[in-house]
Enzyme design. Structure first.
Site, PDB file in Angstrom:
ATOM      1  N   VAL A 123       0.874  -1.183   0.000  1.00 51.30           N
ATOM      2  CA  VAL A 123       0.000   0.000   0.000  1.00 51.30           C
ATOM      3  C   VAL A 123       0.904   1.223   0.000  1.00 51.30           C
ATOM      4  O   VAL A 123       1.614   1.472   0.975  1.00 51.30           O
ATOM      5  CB  VAL A 123      -0.928   0.012   1.228  1.00 51.30           C
ATOM      6  CG1 VAL A 123      -1.802   1.268   1.246  1.00 51.30           C
ATOM      7  CG2 VAL A 123      -1.806  -1.243   1.251  1.00 51.30           C
ATOM      8  N   GLU A 124       0.929   1.925  -1.127  1.00 44.00           N
ATOM      9  CA  GLU A 124       1.837   3.064  -1.273  1.00 44.00           C
ATOM     10  C   GLU A 124       1.151   4.357  -0.846  1.00 44.00           C
ATOM     11  O   GLU A 124      -0.052   4.407  -0.594  1.00 44.00           O
ATOM     12  CB  GLU A 124       2.315   3.147  -2.728  1.00 44.00           C
ATOM     13  CG  GLU A 124       3.125   1.923  -3.144  1.00 44.00           C
ATOM     14  CD  GLU A 124       3.641   1.997  -4.560  1.00 44.00           C
ATOM     15  OE1 GLU A 124       3.208   2.869  -5.320  1.00 44.00           O
ATOM     16  OE2 GLU A 124       4.493   1.139  -4.900  1.00 44.00           O
ATOM     17  N   ILE A 132       1.544   8.884  -1.455  1.00 46.11           N
ATOM     18  CA  ILE A 132       2.230   9.951  -2.209  1.00 46.11           C
ATOM     19  C   ILE A 132       3.429  10.467  -1.415  1.00 46.11           C
ATOM     20  O   ILE A 132       4.424  10.927  -1.987  1.00 46.11           O
ATOM     21  CB  ILE A 132       1.247  11.085  -2.567  1.00 46.11           C
ATOM     22  CG1 ILE A 132       1.856  12.019  -3.620  1.00 46.11           C
ATOM     23  CG2 ILE A 132       0.790  11.848  -1.321  1.00 46.11           C
ATOM     24  CD1 ILE A 132       0.840  12.891  -4.308  1.00 46.11           C
ATOM     25  N   SER A 133       3.314  10.351  -0.070  1.00 42.97           N
ATOM     26  CA  SER A 133       4.502  10.599   0.752  1.00 42.97           C
ATOM     27  C   SER A 133       5.194   9.246   0.886  1.00 42.97           C
ATOM     28  O   SER A 133       4.925   8.453   1.794  1.00 42.97           O
ATOM     29  CB  SER A 133       4.084  11.124   2.131  1.00 42.97           C
ATOM     30  OG  SER A 133       5.231  11.300   2.942  1.00 42.97           O
ATOM     31  N   CYS A 192       4.992  -2.393   2.824  1.00 38.69           N
ATOM     32  CA  CYS A 192       5.163  -3.583   1.994  1.00 38.69           C
ATOM     33  C   CYS A 192       4.111  -4.632   2.314  1.00 38.69           C
ATOM     34  O   CYS A 192       3.541  -4.661   3.406  1.00 38.69           O
ATOM     35  CB  CYS A 192       6.548  -4.179   2.215  1.00 38.69           C
ATOM     36  SG  CYS A 192       7.900  -3.118   1.726  1.00 38.69           S
ATOM     37  N   GLU A 243       4.491  -7.795   2.924  1.00 39.78           N
ATOM     38  CA  GLU A 243       4.834  -8.704   4.028  1.00 39.78           C
ATOM     39  C   GLU A 243       4.493  -8.094   5.387  1.00 39.78           C
ATOM     40  O   GLU A 243       3.898  -8.754   6.249  1.00 39.78           O
ATOM     41  CB  GLU A 243       6.324  -9.053   4.000  1.00 39.78           C
ATOM     42  CG  GLU A 243       6.776  -9.772   2.741  1.00 39.78           C
ATOM     43  CD  GLU A 243       7.242  -8.813   1.681  1.00 39.78           C
ATOM     44  OE1 GLU A 243       6.678  -7.704   1.528  1.00 39.78           O
ATOM     45  OE2 GLU A 243       8.170  -9.156   0.952  1.00 39.78           O
ATOM     46  N   CYS A 301      12.434  -6.705   1.345  1.00 44.04           N
ATOM     47  CA  CYS A 301      13.334  -5.597   1.679  1.00 44.04           C
ATOM     48  C   CYS A 301      13.851  -5.765   3.112  1.00 44.04           C
ATOM     49  O   CYS A 301      13.330  -6.573   3.895  1.00 44.04           O
ATOM     50  CB  CYS A 301      12.601  -4.269   1.530  1.00 44.04           C
ATOM     51  SG  CYS A 301      11.408  -3.925   2.837  1.00 44.04           S
ATOM     52  N   CYS A 335      11.341  -5.390   5.935  1.00 42.09           N
ATOM     53  CA  CYS A 335      10.464  -6.563   6.111  1.00 42.09           C
ATOM     54  C   CYS A 335      11.220  -7.702   6.790  1.00 42.09           C
ATOM     55  O   CYS A 335      10.660  -8.425   7.608  1.00 42.09           O
ATOM     56  CB  CYS A 335       9.915  -7.006   4.763  1.00 42.09           C
ATOM     57  SG  CYS A 335       8.634  -5.909   4.127  1.00 42.09           S
TER      58      CYS A 335
END
Ligand code: THU
Length: 132
Positions: A43-44, A46-47, A53, A55, A92, A95
């Site tokens: 879930v990304e 804009i900041s 991630c 996981e 990453c 995670c």
């Protein structure tokens, strides 16, 4: 729950990824020692630094349901880009540290590698991990 089933669950979760910035969808499915399955997607934001991630999404879901004693037995990750191609994508570092908090030395991780799935353990992914 077999690894194949977990991979299917991870794929299902991947479909819900919110990734308008990277256009890279990731899904994760975890099996806990208690036998429950939890899923998550990336879930990304804009900041960018607020993005989470797949996981870690699945792991916090597991703790929210099972409580602070939750232990990870197996983690499966899958992904694809905007063309629908799956690419090599190991978890990453954030995670890996997040996983080891709830893992045992044998907690298994499966993720897409350069030539097929890589099956390893959290301990191998993060040797000499921070602990006190
Ligand atoms: N990302 C995951 O969700 N899992 C991984 O294993 C590696 C990368 C996502 C992709 C992108 O959304 C970024 O990390 C956001 O934190």
């Amino acid at each position: 729950m077999t690894e194949i089933d977990l991979k299917a669950k991870a794929r299902d979760a991947m479909a819900n990824a919110y990734s308008p910035y990277s256009r890279f969808k990731v899904g994760a499915a975890i099996l806990t020692e208690a036998g429950n399955v939890f899923t998550g997607c990336n879930v990304e934001n804009i900041s960018y630094g607020l993005s989470i991630c797949a996981e870690r999404n699945a792991i916090v879901h597991a703790v929210a349901v099972e409580g602070p004693g939750m232990k990870l037995k197996e983690i499966v990750v899958t992904n694809h880009n905007e063309n629908g191609d799956s690419g090599a994508c190991s978890p990453c570092g954030a995670c890996r540290q997040f996983m080891i908090e709830f893992s045992s030395p044998s907690t298994q991780v499966t993720y897409p590698g350069e030539s097929g799935d890589v099956v390893t353990t959290v301990k191998k992914l993060l040797p000499e991990s921070f602990r006190f």
